[in-house]
Design a protein around this motif. Structure first.
Motif, PDB file in Angstrom:
ATOM      1  N   GLY A 106      -0.956  15.617 -19.378  1.00 40.09           N
ATOM      2  CA  GLY A 106      -2.100  16.452 -19.736  1.00 40.09           C
ATOM      3  C   GLY A 106      -2.822  17.015 -18.526  1.00 40.09           C
ATOM      4  N   GLU A 107      -4.152  17.017 -18.588  1.00 37.49           N
ATOM      5  CA  GLU A 107      -4.954  17.582 -17.500  1.00 37.49           C
ATOM      6  C   GLU A 107      -4.822  16.741 -16.232  1.00 37.49           C
ATOM      7  N   ASN A 108      -4.876  17.413 -15.092  1.00 41.57           N
ATOM      8  CA  ASN A 108      -4.782  16.766 -13.776  1.00 41.57           C
ATOM      9  C   ASN A 108      -3.543  15.866 -13.643  1.00 41.57           C
ATOM     10  N   PRO A 109      -2.362  16.377 -13.956  1.00 47.88           N
ATOM     11  CA  PRO A 109      -1.177  15.514 -13.954  1.00 47.88           C
ATOM     12  C   PRO A 109      -0.846  14.935 -12.583  1.00 47.88           C
ATOM     13  N   GLN A 110      -1.142  15.676 -11.512  1.00 42.67           N
ATOM     14  CA  GLN A 110      -0.838  15.157 -10.178  1.00 42.67           C
ATOM     15  C   GLN A 110      -1.623  13.873  -9.908  1.00 42.67           C
ATOM     16  N   GLN A 111      -2.907  13.893 -10.195  1.00 41.45           N
ATOM     17  CA  GLN A 111      -3.745  12.723  -9.948  1.00 41.45           C
ATOM     18  C   GLN A 111      -3.370  11.561 -10.867  1.00 41.45           C
ATOM     19  N   LYS A 112      -3.059  11.863 -12.115  1.00 47.16           N
ATOM     20  CA  LYS A 112      -2.682  10.810 -13.065  1.00 47.16           C
ATOM     21  C   LYS A 112      -1.367  10.151 -12.653  1.00 47.16           C
ATOM     22  N   TYR A 113      -0.394  10.954 -12.228  1.00 47.52           N
ATOM     23  CA  TYR A 113       0.878  10.377 -11.805  1.00 47.52           C
ATOM     24  C   TYR A 113       0.691   9.555 -10.530  1.00 47.52           C
ATOM     25  N   GLN A 114      -0.083  10.046  -9.597  1.00 48.36           N
ATOM     26  CA  GLN A 114      -0.343   9.297  -8.372  1.00 48.36           C
ATOM     27  C   GLN A 114      -1.000   7.956  -8.698  1.00 48.36           C
ATOM     28  N   PHE A 115      -1.982   7.954  -9.587  1.00 51.82           N
ATOM     29  CA  PHE A 115      -2.636   6.714  -9.989  1.00 51.82           C
ATOM     30  C   PHE A 115      -1.631   5.763 -10.631  1.00 51.82           C
ATOM     31  N   TYR A 116      -0.775   6.280 -11.495  1.00 49.13           N
ATOM     32  CA  TYR A 116       0.232   5.464 -12.182  1.00 49.13           C
ATOM     33  C   TYR A 116       1.150   4.778 -11.175  1.00 49.13           C
ATOM     34  N   VAL A 117       1.698   5.544 -10.248  1.00 51.33           N
ATOM     35  CA  VAL A 117       2.635   4.991  -9.268  1.00 51.33           C
ATOM     36  C   VAL A 117       1.936   4.022  -8.322  1.00 51.33           C
ATOM     37  N   GLU A 118       0.806   4.431  -7.777  1.00 53.05           N
ATOM     38  CA  GLU A 118       0.148   3.594  -6.783  1.00 53.05           C
ATOM     39  C   GLU A 118      -0.472   2.339  -7.392  1.00 53.05           C
ATOM     40  N   SER A 119      -0.798   2.372  -8.680  1.00 54.60           N
ATOM     41  CA  SER A 119      -1.285   1.151  -9.316  1.00 54.60           C
ATOM     42  C   SER A 119      -0.157   0.141  -9.462  1.00 54.60           C
ATOM     43  N   LYS A 120       1.082   0.600  -9.561  1.00 51.59           N
ATOM     44  CA  LYS A 120       2.230  -0.303  -9.615  1.00 51.59           C
ATOM     45  C   LYS A 120       2.397  -1.073  -8.302  1.00 51.59           C
ATOM     46  N   LEU A 121       1.926  -0.512  -7.212  1.00 51.33           N
ATOM     47  CA  LEU A 121       2.013  -1.223  -5.936  1.00 51.33           C
ATOM     48  C   LEU A 121       1.173  -2.499  -5.959  1.00 51.33           C
ATOM     49  N   ARG A 122       0.160  -2.546  -6.826  1.00 55.29           N
ATOM     50  CA  ARG A 122      -0.703  -3.717  -6.911  1.00 55.29           C
ATOM     51  C   ARG A 122      -0.192  -4.769  -7.889  1.00 55.29           C
ATOM     52  N   ILE A 123       0.864  -4.449  -8.633  1.00 57.43           N
ATOM     53  CA  ILE A 123       1.453  -5.403  -9.571  1.00 57.43           C
ATOM     54  C   ILE A 123       2.246  -6.429  -8.774  1.00 57.43           C
ATOM     55  N   LYS A 124       2.224  -7.656  -9.216  1.00 58.62           N
ATOM     56  CA  LYS A 124       2.854  -8.755  -8.479  1.00 58.62           C
ATOM     57  C   LYS A 124       4.300  -8.457  -8.074  1.00 58.62           C
ATOM     58  N   ASP A 125       5.095  -7.857  -8.949  1.00 59.00           N
ATOM     59  CA  ASP A 125       6.494  -7.576  -8.640  1.00 59.00           C
ATOM     60  C   ASP A 125       6.653  -6.633  -7.465  1.00 59.00           C
ATOM     61  N   TRP A 126       5.637  -5.816  -7.181  1.00 64.49           N
ATOM     62  CA  TRP A 126       5.750  -4.808  -6.145  1.00 64.49           C
ATOM     63  C   TRP A 126       5.030  -5.182  -4.873  1.00 64.49           C
ATOM     64  N   GLU A 127       4.347  -6.323  -4.877  1.00 60.70           N
ATOM     65  CA  GLU A 127       3.614  -6.703  -3.662  1.00 60.70           C
ATOM     66  C   GLU A 127       4.591  -6.952  -2.528  1.00 60.70           C
ATOM     67  N   ILE A 128       4.208  -6.488  -1.381  1.00 64.42           N
ATOM     68  CA  ILE A 128       5.014  -6.667  -0.170  1.00 64.42           C
ATOM     69  C   ILE A 128       4.426  -7.832   0.614  1.00 64.42           C
TER      70      ILE A 128
END
Length: 78
Positions: free
Chosen positions: A54-76
């Motif tokens: 929907g509206e502001n898809p670039q920001q929404k997709y960025q939030f979606y991907v970068e929030s996955k970095l904070r999920i335990k499986d993705w922690e470095i």
């Protein structure tokens, strides 16, 4: 749609998980920047993802991907 977003974000986050880059936008061969900006390239078809977000898809997709970095499986480990 969630499966599509999960698949694309998995690809964009692989360089981070493998420690090839610190952030998805830093990986040289990634089209992640194309997804999170209004820039276009000749290879990336973003319309399916953008229509679903929907509206502001670039920001929404960025939030979606970068929030996955904070999920335990993705922690470095540091």
């Amino acid at each position: 749609m969630k499966q599509l977003l999960d698949t694309i974000s998995y690809v964009h986050l692989n360089p981070v998980k493998s420690r090839s880059s610190k952030a998805p936008e830093d990986y040289r061969w990634s089209n992640y920047k194309t997804y999170i900006t209004k820039n276009n390239d000749k290879l990336t078809d973003k319309e399916k993802v953008y229509q679903a977000l929907g509206e502001n898809p670039q920001q929404k997709y960025q939030f979606y991907v970068e929030s996955k970095l904070r999920i335990k499986d993705w922690e470095i480990p540091t």
